[in-house]
Design a protein around this motif. Structure first.
Motif, PDB file in Angstrom:
ATOM      1  N   VAL A 149       0.890  -1.090   0.120  1.00  0.00           N
ATOM      2  CA  VAL A 149       0.064   0.245  -0.067  1.00  0.00           C
ATOM      3  C   VAL A 149       0.833   1.239  -0.068  1.00  0.00           C
ATOM      4  CG1 VAL A 149      -1.826   1.366   1.244  1.00  0.00           C
ATOM      5  CG2 VAL A 149      -1.890  -1.332   1.285  1.00  0.00           C
ATOM      6  N   ILE A 150       0.497   2.436  -0.685  1.00  0.00           N
ATOM      7  CA  ILE A 150       1.316   3.606  -0.734  1.00  0.00           C
ATOM      8  C   ILE A 150       0.720   4.572   0.262  1.00  0.00           C
ATOM      9  CG2 ILE A 150       2.050   3.366  -2.861  1.00  0.00           C
ATOM     10  CD1 ILE A 150      -0.346   5.198  -4.053  1.00  0.00           C
ATOM     11  N   SER A 151       1.720   5.507   0.736  1.00  0.00           N
ATOM     12  CA  SER A 151       1.287   6.726   1.727  1.00  0.00           C
ATOM     13  C   SER A 151       2.103   7.752   1.264  1.00  0.00           C
ATOM     14  CB  SER A 151       1.214   6.050   3.089  1.00  0.00           C
ATOM     15  OG  SER A 151       2.757   5.549   3.298  1.00  0.00           O
ATOM     16  N   PRO A 152       1.590   8.947   1.623  1.00  0.00           N
ATOM     17  CA  PRO A 152       2.321  10.212   1.304  1.00  0.00           C
ATOM     18  C   PRO A 152       3.525  10.563   2.473  1.00  0.00           C
ATOM     19  CG  PRO A 152       0.110  10.611   2.402  1.00  0.00           C
ATOM     20  CD  PRO A 152       0.437   9.427   2.118  1.00  0.00           C
ATOM     21  N   ASP A 153       4.413  11.221   1.733  1.00  0.00           N
ATOM     22  CA  ASP A 153       5.763  11.477   2.617  1.00  0.00           C
ATOM     23  C   ASP A 153       6.370  12.922   1.799  1.00  0.00           C
ATOM     24  OD1 ASP A 153       7.545  11.777   4.337  1.00  0.00           O
ATOM     25  OD2 ASP A 153       8.649   9.830   4.255  1.00  0.00           O
ATOM     26  N   PRO A 154       5.872  13.737   2.254  1.00  0.00           N
ATOM     27  CA  PRO A 154       6.354  15.430   1.884  1.00  0.00           C
ATOM     28  C   PRO A 154       7.789  15.630   2.035  1.00  0.00           C
ATOM     29  CG  PRO A 154       4.657  15.533   3.464  1.00  0.00           C
ATOM     30  CD  PRO A 154       4.692  14.188   3.350  1.00  0.00           C
ATOM     31  N   ASN A 155       8.391  14.778   2.906  1.00  0.00           N
ATOM     32  CA  ASN A 155       9.683  15.185   3.224  1.00  0.00           C
ATOM     33  C   ASN A 155      10.625  14.213   2.367  1.00  0.00           C
ATOM     34  OD1 ASN A 155       9.243  16.502   5.659  1.00  0.00           O
ATOM     35  ND2 ASN A 155       8.802  14.795   6.843  1.00  0.00           N
ATOM     36  N   LEU A 156       9.928  13.341   1.493  1.00  0.00           N
ATOM     37  CA  LEU A 156      10.989  12.979   0.538  1.00  0.00           C
ATOM     38  C   LEU A 156      11.342  13.731  -0.837  1.00  0.00           C
ATOM     39  CD1 LEU A 156       9.573   9.256   0.466  1.00  0.00           C
ATOM     40  CD2 LEU A 156      11.661   9.939   1.342  1.00  0.00           C
ATOM     41  N   LYS A 157      12.075  13.500  -1.478  1.00  0.00           N
ATOM     42  CA  LYS A 157      12.280  14.249  -2.786  1.00  0.00           C
ATOM     43  C   LYS A 157      11.642  13.550  -3.845  1.00  0.00           C
ATOM     44  CE  LYS A 157      17.313  15.522  -2.060  1.00  0.00           C
ATOM     45  NZ  LYS A 157      18.643  15.592  -2.478  1.00  0.00           N
ATOM     46  N   ILE A 158      11.393  14.377  -4.818  1.00  0.00           N
ATOM     47  CA  ILE A 158      10.653  13.980  -5.997  1.00  0.00           C
ATOM     48  C   ILE A 158      11.131  12.611  -6.411  1.00  0.00           C
ATOM     49  CG2 ILE A 158       9.689  14.838  -8.216  1.00  0.00           C
ATOM     50  CD1 ILE A 158       8.672  16.234  -6.111  1.00  0.00           C
ATOM     51  N   GLN A 159      12.507  12.528  -6.623  1.00  0.00           N
ATOM     52  CA  GLN A 159      13.117  11.290  -7.049  1.00  0.00           C
ATOM     53  C   GLN A 159      13.209  10.110  -5.887  1.00  0.00           C
ATOM     54  OE1 GLN A 159      14.384  14.273  -6.728  1.00  0.00           O
ATOM     55  NE2 GLN A 159      16.512  14.460  -7.467  1.00  0.00           N
ATOM     56  N   GLN A 160      12.665  10.227  -4.817  1.00  0.00           N
ATOM     57  CA  GLN A 160      12.851   9.311  -3.889  1.00  0.00           C
ATOM     58  C   GLN A 160      11.532   8.500  -3.715  1.00  0.00           C
ATOM     59  OE1 GLN A 160      14.285  11.511  -0.487  1.00  0.00           O
ATOM     60  NE2 GLN A 160      16.299  10.676  -0.704  1.00  0.00           N
ATOM     61  N   VAL A 161      11.843   6.980  -3.427  1.00  0.00           N
ATOM     62  CA  VAL A 161      10.599   6.412  -3.000  1.00  0.00           C
ATOM     63  C   VAL A 161      11.023   5.845  -1.688  1.00  0.00           C
ATOM     64  CG1 VAL A 161      11.211   4.408  -4.398  1.00  0.00           C
ATOM     65  CG2 VAL A 161       9.025   4.666  -3.596  1.00  0.00           C
ATOM     66  N   GLY A 162       9.824   5.674  -0.739  1.00  0.00           N
ATOM     67  CA  GLY A 162      10.345   5.257   0.457  1.00  0.00           C
ATOM     68  C   GLY A 162      10.032   3.696   0.457  1.00  0.00           C
ATOM     69  N   VAL A 163      11.098   2.923   0.737  1.00  0.00           N
ATOM     70  CA  VAL A 163      10.992   1.641   0.842  1.00  0.00           C
ATOM     71  C   VAL A 163      10.926   0.823   2.036  1.00  0.00           C
ATOM     72  CG1 VAL A 163      12.152  -0.767   0.000  1.00  0.00           C
ATOM     73  CG2 VAL A 163      12.079   1.317  -1.334  1.00  0.00           C
ATOM     74  N   PRO A 164       9.979   0.193   2.643  1.00  0.00           N
ATOM     75  CA  PRO A 164       9.883  -0.544   3.873  1.00  0.00           C
ATOM     76  C   PRO A 164      11.270  -1.275   4.376  1.00  0.00           C
ATOM     77  CG  PRO A 164       7.796  -0.790   2.977  1.00  0.00           C
ATOM     78  CD  PRO A 164       8.828  -0.344   1.674  1.00  0.00           C
ATOM     79  N   ILE A 165      11.803  -1.401   5.410  1.00  0.00           N
ATOM     80  CA  ILE A 165      12.987  -1.961   5.727  1.00  0.00           C
ATOM     81  C   ILE A 165      12.559  -3.413   5.583  1.00  0.00           C
ATOM     82  CG2 ILE A 165      12.566  -2.078   8.331  1.00  0.00           C
ATOM     83  CD1 ILE A 165      15.364  -1.607   8.925  1.00  0.00           C
ATOM     84  N   HIS A 166      11.611  -4.052   6.003  1.00  0.00           N
ATOM     85  CA  HIS A 166      11.455  -5.555   5.605  1.00  0.00           C
ATOM     86  C   HIS A 166      11.642  -5.802   4.054  1.00  0.00           C
ATOM     87  CE1 HIS A 166       9.514  -9.255   6.354  1.00  0.00           C
ATOM     88  NE2 HIS A 166       8.509  -9.144   5.137  1.00  0.00           N
ATOM     89  N   MET A 167      10.863  -4.913   3.307  1.00  0.00           N
ATOM     90  CA  MET A 167      11.098  -5.225   1.742  1.00  0.00           C
ATOM     91  C   MET A 167      12.409  -5.092   1.332  1.00  0.00           C
ATOM     92  SD  MET A 167       8.538  -3.453  -1.087  1.00  0.00           S
ATOM     93  CE  MET A 167       7.284  -3.892  -0.335  1.00  0.00           C
TER      94      MET A 167
END
Length: 681
Positions: free
Chosen positions: A367-385
Motif C-alpha cells: 500500500v502507498i502513503s504520502p511523505d512530503p519530506n521525501l524528494k521528488i526522485q525518492q521512494v520510501g522502501v520499507p525496511i522489511h522489503m
C-alpha cells in the motif's frame, strides 16, 4: 547471479524490411507439421497408458512429463519447445473466425462461375486504386466496403448470365443464397417454387425453393474458380502470396504441441485428466473416421450430412468454445472447454495474463502513503522489503570493505546480505555459517547479493499502466513501517491517491539496466508529459496551500522565522544563502513571504538563476496588470517575486505559464528540482 548481456557482433546480420501477416494455407500447415494425427484413441490398451502412434498425444509432438523424452528431438520437458502436428479433414469446413470474410467474398462473386460481379466502368475505376503499392489498412478497409457495395448492385453475372441474390448467414455457420430475389423472370421462379413445394411438402415443409444453401465444399469450389485477375479486387493479395480465398476454408487443422495441453495424472482416480484441446482433436479424428466409413459403405445421406455438421461444430469449438448459436444439447450440460480464443483473450489470457502481467522476481508490492519530506526522485522502501530485495554486487577494490561489513551483518540486519557466490559458482546462504570467516575470505570477482540500500535505482509502477509515465525510475530510501512512500507531487503521472492504492517496486539486477532506467525512465527527465508538453509533476495539495499563505501580501516574518523557513525548505541547495534586507525596519525588522521565495529562487548574488515570469493568478479578474489591489497578477523579475501570490495557476500542473515550467525551460532539470523539493508545507 548476474545476467549475461547479449553482445551483437554485427557479422552475418540481416535487416528486416517488413513483417506481413497472412492466412496459413493447408500446404503450409502440413509442411510445418511433424506428423499427421489420424488415431481417434489416446492410449493403447496395455495398462501402462502408452500414447497411441499418430494419436493426439503422440510423443513426437513433445512431452508434458519429466519422466519421458520427446521422440523428435530427444529432449526433456524443460528443453523441448514442442512440435506441431496436423489433422487432415475428410470434408472442408468453415473457419468460424473468417466466416464474415467468406460472406463478403461470396457477395462479390458469381455463385455459379466465380466471376467478379463488377461493371466494366467500376472495375476500371477500382483497378487504379487496388493496384497502388503500400496501401494502408484504413484505406484498404474503406476500399473493400465500396467494392462490396457496388457488387451488391449487380444481380446478373456478366460472364455466365446467371442470377445472383443476397448471401446471408442462416443458422450456425451456414450460408444461404437467395438466388431469385431480384430475378426478372417471375413466372419461371413461381413455377419452379410450386414444383419444389409439391415434391418436398411431405418431408421438408420448411424448405424454400428459391433459397440455395452453400456448403463448405461448394464455396471452396467457387473460390478455386476465382481468376488471378480478380484476386486484387478482393484485397487479399496476389496469386504468389498465401492470402488466397481458398485458405479461409479449413481443409486441415494444426495440432498444437503437448506442452501447452498437458495430461494431468489424477491422484484420486486411476488415469489422467486430459486437456480440452486434446479431447476436441480426438473427437475430430473420430468424426473423420466415421465420415470415411460412411463414404466407403454407402450409408444414408442424412447421416453423412449430420456427421459433416458435427465436424463443422467441433472445429468451431476448438477455435472458439463460446460461439453463439450452438445448441445446448450438443455441448452438453457441463461447462464448455477452453478453445484457442479463450486462451488468448481476456484478463486471464496469454496477452494480458502472461505477457503484460508477468510474475517477476526482485519485486515488491504494498500500500502507498504520502511523505512530503521525501524528494521528488525518492521512494520510501520499507525496511522489511529492502531485506528481501537484493542486488548482485560484484566485489572490487573500491567496495570490498563495505561488502565485508554487509556479509557480517547477514540477512536479518539491515544493511546486510543474503547470499554470496564465488567465482567458481559456489553459492552460500549467509543465515548459517561463520559470516566473519566468509567475509575475510571475500575475493575480487565474487558476487554478494546485498540488501536494497539508500540510493539504489528502483522502478516504481502503478497499475493500470496506461502510459509510459505509469512506470518511472526512482532512488530508494529505506524507511521504517510497512508502506511504500513517495512525494505527493508525483501522484499525477501514476494517477495515484492514498485511499488504499497499491503500487509495485522493481529492483534492476544489472548495471546496464540501472543505466537505462536512469537515462530513459528517471522521473526528473519525465517532468513533462509527452501528450502536450505541459508539466505533470508539480506542486499539489499542501504545497499549494503553503505557497499561497507564504506569499500573501499580509504575510510578514521575524528574522528567526524567515531564516528557519529558508533553511528548512532550502537545506538541499548546498549553497551560501544571503538574507535580503528587511522590507519593514521599524518598530521591528520584518521580512515578507515574497522575499523568502525570492531567496529560494536566487540564494546569493553569485547565482546565475534569473527567473522572469509574468502570468495571471487563479483569481485574476481582468483588472490592470502588475500592482493589482487583490494581488492576483504574478510578476517575477530576475528571480525576485515583485507582485502576486503563488497559487495553483502559477505552481500547479496543466499549464506552461508557471514557475516550474519557466525554470525547466530556461535553467534545466537540476534547478527546477531544487525549487520543487522546497518544503512549502
Amino acid at each position: 547471479m548476474v545476467k549475461e548481456q547479449f553482445r551483437d557482433t554485427g557479422s552475418g546480420c540481416y535487416k528486416i524490411s517488413k513483417v506481413e501477416f497472412t492466412v496459413s494455407s493447408p500446404e503450409e500447415i502440413a509442411r510445418q507439421s511433424h506428423l499427421r494425427v489420424i488415431a481417434k484413441h489416446l492410449y493403447q490398451q496395455d495398462g501402462q497408458r502408452t500414447p497411441v502412434p499418430h494419436g493426439a498425444l503422440d510423443k513426437r509432438m513433445g512431452t508434458s512429463s519429466n519422466s519421458s523424452k520427446c521422440s523428435t528431438c530427444a529432449k526433456g520437458m524443460v528443453e523441448c519447445v514442442g512440435h506441431f502436428g496436423h489433422v487432415d479433414l475428410e470434408l472442408p469446413v468453415f473457419h468460424c473466425g473468417y466466416f464474415t470474410s467468406i460472406l463478403n467474398i461470396l457477395q462479390c462473386i458469381c455463385k455459379t462461375c466465380g466471376a467478379l460481379l463488377l461493371k466494366p466502368t467500376d472495375r476500371k475505376k477500382f483497378a487504379n486504386l487496388v493496384g497502388k503499392p503500400n496501401i494502408t489498412y484504413l484505406v484498404k478497409k474503406s476500399l473493400r466496403k465500396k467494392i462490396i457495395a457496388e457488387a451488391k448492385k449487380v444481380h446478373t453475372c456478366l460472364v455466365c448470365g446467371d442470377n445472383n441474390g443476397v448471401v446471408k448467414k442462416c443458422g450456425m455457420l451456414k450460408i444461404a443464397h437467395d438466388k431469385y430475389r431480384y430475378g426478372k423472370n417471375g413466372e419461371k421462379v413461381k413455377a419452379c417454387k410450386a414444383e419444389f413445394e409439391i415434391s418436398t411438402a411431405a418431408k421438408f415443409p420448411q424448405l424454400d425453393a428459391t433459397i440455395e444453401v452453400l456448403n463448405p465444399l461448394t464455396v471452396l469450389n467457387l473460390f478455386e474458380r476465382i481468376s488471378v485477375e480478380d484476386l486484387p479486387f478482393l484485397l487479399m493479395g496476389s496469386s504468389d502470396s498465401s492470402g488466397k480465398p481458398t485458405d479461409l476454408i479449413l481443409k486441415n487443422i494444426p495440432v498444437p504441441p503437448i506442452c501447452i495441453r498437458p495430461s494431468v495424472v489424477s491422484e484420486i482416480k486411476s488415469g489422467t485428466t486430459e486437456d480440452d484441446i486434446t479431447m476436441k482433436i480426438s473427437e475430430i479424428c473420430f468424426l473423420n473416421d466415421a465420415l470415411v466409413k460412411h463414404k466407403e459403405s454407402g450409408g444414408k445421406l442424412e447421416m453423412f450430412v449430420d456427421y459433416w455438421d458435427c465436424l463443422q461444430q467441433q472445429c468451431a469449438l476448438l477455435i472458439n468454445s463460446e460461439m453463439s448459436g450452438i445448441p445446448n444439447q450438443n455441448i452438453g450440460k457441463k461447462k464448455s472447454g477452453r478453445g484457442f480464443v479463450q486462451r488468448l483473450k481476456g484478463k486471464q489470457g496469454r496477452f494480458r495474463g502472461n505477457l503484460s502481467g508477468k510474475r517477476v522476481d526482485f519485486s515488491g508490492r504494498s500500500v502507498i502513503s504520502p511523505d512530503p519530506n521525501l524528494k521528488i526522485q525518492q521512494v520510501g522502501v520499507p525496511i522489511h522489503m529492502s531485506q528481501v530485495l537484493t542486488y548482485p554486487e560484484r566485489v572490487t577494490p573500491h567496495n570490498i570493505k563495505w561488502l565485508r561489513i554487509l556479509v557480517r551483518n547477514g540477512p536479518n540486519r539491515h544493511p546486510g546480505a543474503n547470499f554470496i557466490e564465488s567465482k567458481e559458482g559456489i553459492r552460500k546462504y549467509l543465515l548459517y555459517g561463520d559470516r566473519k570467516r566468509i567475509s575475510n575470505l571475500l575475493e575480487y570477482g565474487d558476487i554478494v547479493e546485498r540488501h536494497c540500500v539508500d540510493g539504489d535505482v528502483v522502478l516504481f509502477n502503478r497499475q493500470p499502466s496506461l502510459h509510459r509515465l505509469s512506470i518511472m525510475c526512482h532512488r530508494a530510501k529505506v524507511v521504517p513501517g510497512r508502506t511504500l512512500r513517495f512525494n505527493e507531487c508525483v501522484c499525477a503521472p501514476y494517477n495515484a491517491d492514498f485511499d488504499g492504492d497499491e503500487m509495485n517496486i522493481h529492483l534492476p539486477q544489472t548495471e546496464e539496466a540501472k543505466a537505462e532506467a536512469l537515462i530513459l525512465m528517471a522521473n526528473q527527465v519525465n517532468l513533462v508529459t509527452p501528450r502536450n508538453g505541459e508539466l505533470i509533476i508539480s506542486a499539489t495539495q499542501d504545497f499549494l496551500t503553503g505557497a499561497y499563505l507564504l506569499t500573501n501580501k499580509n504575510a510578514f516574518f521575524h528574522k528567526y522565522e524567515a531564516e528557519r523557513i529558508i533553511m528548512m525548505g532550502a537545506s538541499e541547495l548546498q549553497e551560501f544563502v544571503q538574507l535580503p534586507p528587511p522590507s519593514i525596519l521599524k518598530p521591528v525588522p520584518l521580512w515578507t513571504g515574497k522575499q523568502i521565495i525570492s531567496t529560494i529562487f536566487r540564494p546569493n548574488k553569485l547565482s546565475n538563476i534569473r527567473l522572469n515570469l509574468r502570468t495571471k493568478g487563479k483569481n485574476y479578474l481582468g483588472q490592470a496588470e502588475e500592482m493589482t489591489a487583490d494581488d492576483t497578477f504574478v510578476v517575477v523579475h530576475n528571480s525576485e517575486l515583485l507582485a502576486g501570490a503563488l497559487d495553483k495557476a502559477v505552481l500547479g500542473s496543466g499549464a506552461k505559464s508557471n514557475v516550474f515550467y519557466a525554470l525547466l525551460r530556461d535553467f534545466g532539470t537540476v534547478n527546477c528540482l531544487k525549487f520543487l523539493d522546497f518544503k512549502f508545507s
